[in-house]
Scaffold this active site. Structure first.
Site, mmCIF file in Angstrom:
data_model
loop_
_atom_site.group_PDB
_atom_site.id
_atom_site.type_symbol
_atom_site.label_atom_id
_atom_site.label_comp_id
_atom_site.label_asym_id
_atom_site.label_seq_id
_atom_site.Cartn_x
_atom_site.Cartn_y
_atom_site.Cartn_z
ATOM 1 N N THR A 32 -14.403 40.620 -1.735
ATOM 2 C CA THR A 32 -14.818 40.984 -0.377
ATOM 3 C C THR A 32 -15.131 42.476 -0.309
ATOM 4 O O THR A 32 -14.470 43.279 -0.968
ATOM 5 C CB THR A 32 -13.671 40.651 0.601
ATOM 6 O OG1 THR A 32 -13.428 39.237 0.538
ATOM 7 C CG2 THR A 32 -14.013 41.027 2.035
ATOM 8 N N ASP A 85 -14.646 41.467 -8.003
ATOM 9 C CA ASP A 85 -14.313 42.071 -6.711
ATOM 10 C C ASP A 85 -14.327 43.594 -6.835
ATOM 11 O O ASP A 85 -14.221 44.142 -7.936
ATOM 12 C CB ASP A 85 -12.916 41.587 -6.259
ATOM 13 C CG ASP A 85 -12.652 41.859 -4.782
ATOM 14 O OD1 ASP A 85 -13.537 42.406 -4.091
ATOM 15 O OD2 ASP A 85 -11.548 41.499 -4.316
ATOM 16 N N LYS A 98 -6.328 47.793 -3.253
ATOM 17 C CA LYS A 98 -7.345 46.997 -2.591
ATOM 18 C C LYS A 98 -6.900 46.729 -1.150
ATOM 19 O O LYS A 98 -5.771 47.006 -0.798
ATOM 20 C CB LYS A 98 -7.540 45.664 -3.326
ATOM 21 C CG LYS A 98 -8.225 45.850 -4.679
ATOM 22 C CD LYS A 98 -8.546 44.527 -5.359
ATOM 23 C CE LYS A 98 -9.212 43.532 -4.486
ATOM 24 N NZ LYS A 98 -10.440 44.011 -3.819
ATOM 25 N N GLU A 107 -7.462 37.943 -1.707
ATOM 26 C CA GLU A 107 -7.961 38.550 -2.956
ATOM 27 C C GLU A 107 -6.892 38.446 -4.047
ATOM 28 O O GLU A 107 -7.198 38.145 -5.205
ATOM 29 C CB GLU A 107 -8.330 40.017 -2.719
ATOM 30 C CG GLU A 107 -9.564 40.159 -1.848
ATOM 31 C CD GLU A 107 -9.887 41.590 -1.455
ATOM 32 O OE1 GLU A 107 -11.038 41.842 -1.115
ATOM 33 O OE2 GLU A 107 -8.987 42.448 -1.474
HETATM 34 C C1 5RP Z 1 -11.412 44.374 0.633
HETATM 35 C C2 5RP Z 1 -11.283 45.129 -0.638
HETATM 36 C C3 5RP Z 1 -12.507 45.760 -1.178
HETATM 37 O O1 5RP Z 1 -12.681 45.327 -2.487
HETATM 38 C C4 5RP Z 1 -12.342 47.249 -1.167
HETATM 39 O O2 5RP Z 1 -12.031 47.666 0.153
HETATM 40 C C5 5RP Z 1 -13.621 47.942 -1.640
HETATM 41 O O3 5RP Z 1 -14.643 47.727 -0.723
HETATM 42 P P1 5RP Z 1 -16.075 48.366 -0.896
HETATM 43 O O4 5RP Z 1 -16.701 47.678 -2.063
HETATM 44 O O5 5RP Z 1 -16.764 48.069 0.405
HETATM 45 O O6 5RP Z 1 -15.895 49.840 -1.128
HETATM 46 O O7 5RP Z 1 -10.238 45.247 -1.216
HETATM 47 O O8 5RP Z 1 -10.174 43.913 1.102
#
Ligand code: 5RP
Length: 224
Positions: A32, A85, A98, A107
């Site tokens: 996500t 992810d 995360k 996740e």
């Molecule tokens: C979501 C997460 C995402 O992987 C993390 O916040 C990184 O997000 P982005 O790719 O938008 O920087 O852990 O719960």
């Protein structure tokens, strides 16, 4: 190179990495966030190369379905071949923080069910020591103040993520200034506080591979 271009580049690198391993019956776990979204968009062109996906959030499931990619419930698959992810921080041991997007619990479940965890980041996420990014902790609503006090005892400054409800109907406390000397020990400790559903440390099951986008290209870090 902009940060968005770096995200797209690392997402493409992840697709190329997993295509080498995917079989027609493979299940892909999908994370996500904005980098994971770039991965979904890049994966769409190859949706006939694997069986289906398991999503780590409702938002991800919706994006996958929008591309015509099948999304299955984790309970209906035997396991996940590879999980891709993003992360908010990664350290030299491939421990992660995360949960910036609030999807940490699902996740972590998807990561636990996966044979390989490929983490995709741009270079802004690389740190020597985790903790500059506030550590997300998902809590049962009635335990919010209790857990807040426990986190403060540990030296952190918990901030309630106002107006945010997780896909599981819970709340998030973002813990600032937490000293994370031993990520595995802290992950275990936080897991044991009654009322904590999950915390954003991914150290007990960190990444197997980190692909990091830089203006010079994508760098690879493997777990030792
Ligand atoms: C979501 C997460 C995402 O992987 C993390 O916040 C990184 O997000 P982005 O790719 O938008 O920087 O852990 O719960």
């Amino acid at each position: 190179m902009t940060q968005d271009e770096m995200k797209r580049a690392v997402a493409q690198a992840a697709v190329e990495h997993i295509l080498k391993k995917l079989e027609r019956d493979s299940i892909v776990g999908v994370g996500t966030g904005s980098t994971a979204n770039c991965f979904i968009d890049a994966l769409a062109a190859h949706r006939d190369r694997f069986a289906a996906t398991v999503a780590s959030s409702e938002a991800t499931a919706e994006r996958l379905r929008g591309h015509g990619i099948e999304v299955l419930d984790l309970n209906s698959v035997g396991g996940i071949d590879v999980y891709v992810d993003g992360a908010d921080e990664f350290d030299p041991h491939l421990n992660l923080i995360k949960g910036g997007g609030g999807a940490l619990t699902r996740e972590k479940i998807v990561a636990a069910a996966s044979r390989e965890f490929v983490c995709i980041v741009d270079q802004s996420k690389q740190v020597d020591l985790l903790g500059n990014f506030p550590l997300p902790v998902e809590v049962i609503p009635m335990a919010r103040s209790l857990i807040g006090r426990e986190l403060a005892k540990l030296g952190g400054q918990p901030v309630y993520r106002e107006g945010f409800v997780t896909d599981n109907g819970n709340l998030i406390l973002d813990v600032h200034d937490m000293e994370i000397v031993d990520p595995k020990a802290l992950e275990r400790h936080l897991n044991n506080l009654p009322g904590v559903v999950c915390n954003g440390l991914f150290a007990l099951r960190g990444a197997d591979l980190v692909l990091m986008s830089t203006p010079e290209g994508v760098k690879t870090f493997k777990a030792s």
